[in-house]
Design an enzyme around this catalytic site. Structure first.
Site, PDB file in Angstrom:
ATOM      1  N   VAL A 190     -23.929  13.960  23.191  1.00  0.00           N
ATOM      2  CA  VAL A 190     -24.417  13.351  22.474  1.00  0.00           C
ATOM      3  C   VAL A 190     -24.954  11.574  22.820  1.00  0.00           C
ATOM      4  O   VAL A 190     -23.706  10.989  23.426  1.00  0.00           O
ATOM      5  CB  VAL A 190     -23.317  12.984  21.731  1.00  0.00           C
ATOM      6  N   ASP A 214      -7.359  11.699  14.298  1.00  0.00           N
ATOM      7  CA  ASP A 214      -7.161  10.329  15.544  1.00  0.00           C
ATOM      8  C   ASP A 214      -8.495   9.714  14.791  1.00  0.00           C
ATOM      9  O   ASP A 214      -9.347   9.579  15.946  1.00  0.00           O
ATOM     10  CB  ASP A 214      -7.378  11.369  16.967  1.00  0.00           C
ATOM     11  N   ASN A 217     -14.834   7.217  18.191  1.00  0.00           N
ATOM     12  CA  ASN A 217     -14.323   8.402  17.856  1.00  0.00           C
ATOM     13  C   ASN A 217     -15.566   9.446  16.775  1.00  0.00           C
ATOM     14  O   ASN A 217     -16.442  10.631  17.209  1.00  0.00           O
ATOM     15  CB  ASN A 217     -13.413   8.892  17.283  1.00  0.00           C
TER      16      ASN A 217
END
Length: 222
Positions: A74, A116, A121
């Site tokens: 990614v 989380d 993230n």
């Protein structure tokens, strides 16, 4: 922590750039916890196929006993860095947040709680789409909570919901709490306060409706 390495895999359709991730020691349980987290993330990513998450290609445990994941590479910018580079673009910022909520809602429909969620993230790709990473401590809602509460009581300070702080059972409300924190960051540029501290006052230009959403999402009793 994780070590991320890139590799080129030659397949029938051409070359695919993959990420290989090795999880290092997680807690005092050492090797057992590492293996459990590696197995858990493989199971969850295999179950949850969505364009908003990095595709799981393979996984296992190496000869040295360290679990690994092979995932799509990614190429994106962490959400907090993207926000810093695009100040004042309220419409684009809220559009990204709405897209993030859609990804999380899809996970919840598959009975998965991330546990989380935080800006680091969430990656913003060049085309403006999002990828949510790190399902290593996610929970399957149809599994036994008791098996994961003690082994995987992990979260990021500032984003963890009250029930996570207290070691209580975790539900989708924990992800909603983290989303509320992130929305306030997007609206104000403020970082989450430390434990036992309070958020600074709201800037006057933030609409009352958006303030209400943040307050509702991060309420102690959701």
């Amino acid at each position: 922590t994780r070590t991320v390495m890139s590799a080129i895999e030659t397949v029938a359709r051409g070359e695919v750039l993959n990420n290989l991730e090795w999880a290092s020691a997680i807690d005092a349980d050492g090797e057992f916890a590492r293996a459990q987290l590696g197995r858990r993330e493989r199971e969850i990513l295999a179950r949850f196929d969505h364009p908003g998450i990095a595709r799981l290609i393979d996984g296992g445990v190496g000869k040295d006993g360290v679990p690994y994941l092979v995932m799509d590479h990614v190429d994106g910018t962490p959400l907090d860095e993207w926000l810093h580079a695009h100040p004042g673009e309220r419409k684009s910022q809220l559009a990204l947040f709405a897209a993030l909520c859609a990804i999380v809602a899809a996970a919840h429909r598959n009975l998965i709680v991330h546990r989380d969620l935080k800006p680091s993230n969430v990656l913003v790709q060049a085309d403006g789409s999002l990828k949510v990473l790190d399902f290593g401590i996610a929970r399957l809602l149809d599994e036994d909570e008791g098996a994961t509460r003690t082994e995987l009581r992990m979260f990021t300070p500032g984003y963890g919901a009250p029930e996570q702080l207290h070691g209580d059972p975790v539900t989708p409300a924990a992800d909603v709490h983290a989303l509320g924190v992130m929305l306030r960051q997007i609206l104000t540029g403020q970082s989450p306060p430390r434990r036992d501290e309070r958020w600074p006052d709201w800037p006057g230009e933030v609409p009352r409706e958006l303030r209400w959403i943040c307050a509702r999402a991060t309420a102690i009793e959701p």
